[in-house]
Design an enzyme around this catalytic site. Structure first.
Site, PDB file in Angstrom:
ATOM      1  N   CYS A 105       0.633  -1.318  -0.243  1.00  0.00           N
ATOM      2  CA  CYS A 105      -0.052   0.280  -0.355  1.00  0.00           C
ATOM      3  C   CYS A 105       1.089   1.124  -0.051  1.00  0.00           C
ATOM      4  O   CYS A 105       0.678   2.545   1.005  1.00  0.00           O
ATOM      5  CB  CYS A 105      -1.190   0.119   1.304  1.00  0.00           C
ATOM      6  SG  CYS A 105      -2.263  -1.577   1.894  1.00  0.00           S
ATOM      7  N   GLU A 106       1.692   1.248  -0.800  1.00  0.00           N
ATOM      8  CA  GLU A 106       2.251   2.592  -1.358  1.00  0.00           C
ATOM      9  C   GLU A 106       3.037   2.461  -2.966  1.00  0.00           C
ATOM     10  O   GLU A 106       2.565   1.683  -3.566  1.00  0.00           O
ATOM     11  CB  GLU A 106       3.969   2.148  -0.529  1.00  0.00           C
ATOM     12  CG  GLU A 106       3.985   1.669   0.915  1.00  0.00           C
ATOM     13  CD  GLU A 106       4.574   2.995   2.497  1.00  0.00           C
ATOM     14  OE1 GLU A 106       4.219   3.954   1.375  1.00  0.00           O
ATOM     15  OE2 GLU A 106       3.845   3.100   3.231  1.00  0.00           O
TER      16      GLU A 106
END
Ligand code: PLP
Length: 441
Positions: A364-365
């Site tokens: 989640c980046e």
């Protein structure tokens, strides 16, 4: 580019150590770190050989464990007759548990805790590489308390800028590591080391940086280091028996990278050291080297499975995002150092690399692993093989997003052995504790 035992087999698949990478992915799952054992062994032997062939005195090559440390690797290093660098209590513990002889261990680090110092002294490590005057005093007290005398090297900063990425430059004047030669502090610390109880001062160490693609900085460092050996003799009468010039030799991440060969590197370093020793009329100390990346990086390949592929229409072109089932948790180097890699589609390893894609991880980046990569045709379900991931990948892996760290297999003559199991979901919960009040409804 094909490295080590890599080849493209009759089916057009990438093969490493006689193992088909698609079969490895199917058997062990992805992401998977694959290590070419024959290449690691050959690198250990050749690196040692090129220096012993050229240097008139004794040579000791130690593998810098932080580049890739598992118990199997520790055993391999021992079988190949190298010494081992550790830089933490955990690395030391791993080496000792694998049965590595303590007297062939060098213990590095800019802040070794009292616990770590005492552990190293008790184990009988061959050399502490002392980073600063504070550590020197603590080590003296702790060794004396155990009734022991600890052999040490002093880490100094020769004050040269190696022109590599700032996060891997370590020999310049403002480095956090070591003691400055030019300020006079290094000489004062040597004098202190020669007088302290529990300390047996042997010589000096430097490590100027990493992924260096020419030998000039090593040559400059070698001259400054030998000059300092001469200055120590001048000031104290003591002649160093050990001279350690660290690691740092670069490797091929891309076909355009052209690091010196081991032979070229040894030619440069040995002639600089020998020339400077002769100039100062010094005897040949034991010459110590600490390659990490140069022994293991090119032997490692990471296999990923391709997931969703997104095509985004931009004004001037279509941008293709290819997602893979890993990311910064198994390879933080692109995010940390803007590192670039060479990637093959494992099942069509010889195909034309005529289309450019951006490979992203699944965290989640915006963990873009490989922006603007010339890859060629790629489909969901394909296996990607990322080359040169043998150093600073497994060791830097994390559980970010609660990912399970990938397995490591050593491949050799058509055989694949797991040396590090893929973590299980239960492994992720192993440290968890739930105090009673969190259990109440
Ligand atoms: C990291 C390190 C090495 C190895 O560096 P490479 O660039 O991987 O060769 C050697 N010595 C010391 C003290 C280090 O910190």
């Amino acid at each position: 580019m094909l490295l080590g035992t890599q080849k493209i087999n009759a089916q057009g698949h990438l093969e490493i150590g006689g193992c088909d990478t698609l079969a490895l992915a199917a058997e062990f799952g992805t992401p998977l770190y694959v290590m070419d054992e024959a290449l690691v062994r050959e690198n250990c032997r050749r690196f040692t050989q090129v220096f012993t062939d050229r240097y008139p005195g004794e040579v000791e090559v130690s593998f810098a464990g932080k580049a890739f440390l598992t118990m199997a690797m520790v055993r391999l290093v021992q079988q190949e007759g190298l010494a081992l660098d550790v830089a933490s209590g955990g690395e030391l513990y791993t080496a000792l548990k694998a049965g590595f002889p303590a007297e062939k261990i060098l213990y590095h680090g800019n802040f070794k805790s009292d616990e770590e110092l005492a552990m190293g002294v008790a184990a009988g490590v061959g050399r502490f590489v002392v980073d600063n005057p504070y550590e020197l005093k603590r080590l003296s007290e702790l060794a004396a308390a155990q009734g022991k005398t600890q052999a040490i090297l002093l880490r100094v900063t020769p004050g040269i800028d190696p022109h590599t990425h700032a996060k891997i430059s370590t020999g310049q004047e403002d480095s956090k590591f070591g003691i400055s030669v030019s300020s006079g502090l290094a000489l004062a610390t040597v004098q202190e080391a020669l007088s302290l109880p529990g300390i047996d001062f042997k010589g000096i160490h430097c490590h100027i940086g990493s992924q260096l693609l020419d030998s000039h900085t090593h040559e400059d460092a070698a001259e400054i280091m030998v000059g300092f050996v001469a200055a120590i003799r001048e000031a104290t009468g003591f002649v160093c028996t050990d001279l350690d010039i660290g690691g740092g030799l670069g490797v091929r991440y891309l076909p355009s990278h052209n690091p010196p060969s081991y032979e070229e590197f040894a030619d440069s370093v040995v002639s600089a050291v020998v020339g400077a020793l002769e100039k100062h009329a010094l005897p040949f100390p034991r010459l110590m080297l600490e390659p990490g990346r140069a022994l293991v990086a090119e032997a490692g390949t990471t296999l990923y499975t391709v997931g969703p592929i997104k095509k985004i229409e931009l004004a001037e072109r279509t941008k293709t995002f290819v997602s893979v089932d890993g990311g910064l948790s198994d390879n933080p180097r692109p995010v940390m150092y803007d590192a670039r890699y060479s990637v093959l589609v494992a099942g069509r390893a010889a195909q034309a690399t005529d289309t450019t894609v951006t490979v992203s991880g699944k965290h989640c980046e915006t963990d873009l692993l490989f922006p603007e990569l010339a890859l060629g045709e790629v489909h969901s379900g394909d296996i990607l093989a990322v080359q040169t991931t043998g150093a600073y990948n497994h060791g830097m892996a994390s559980n970010y997003n609660r990912f399970r760290r990938p397995a490591v297999v050593f491949v050799h003559d058509g055989q694949a052995d797991v040396v590090w199991e893929r973590e299980s979901y239960d492994d992720l919960l192993r440290q968890e504790r739930l105090p009673q009040r969190f259990l109440e409804e």
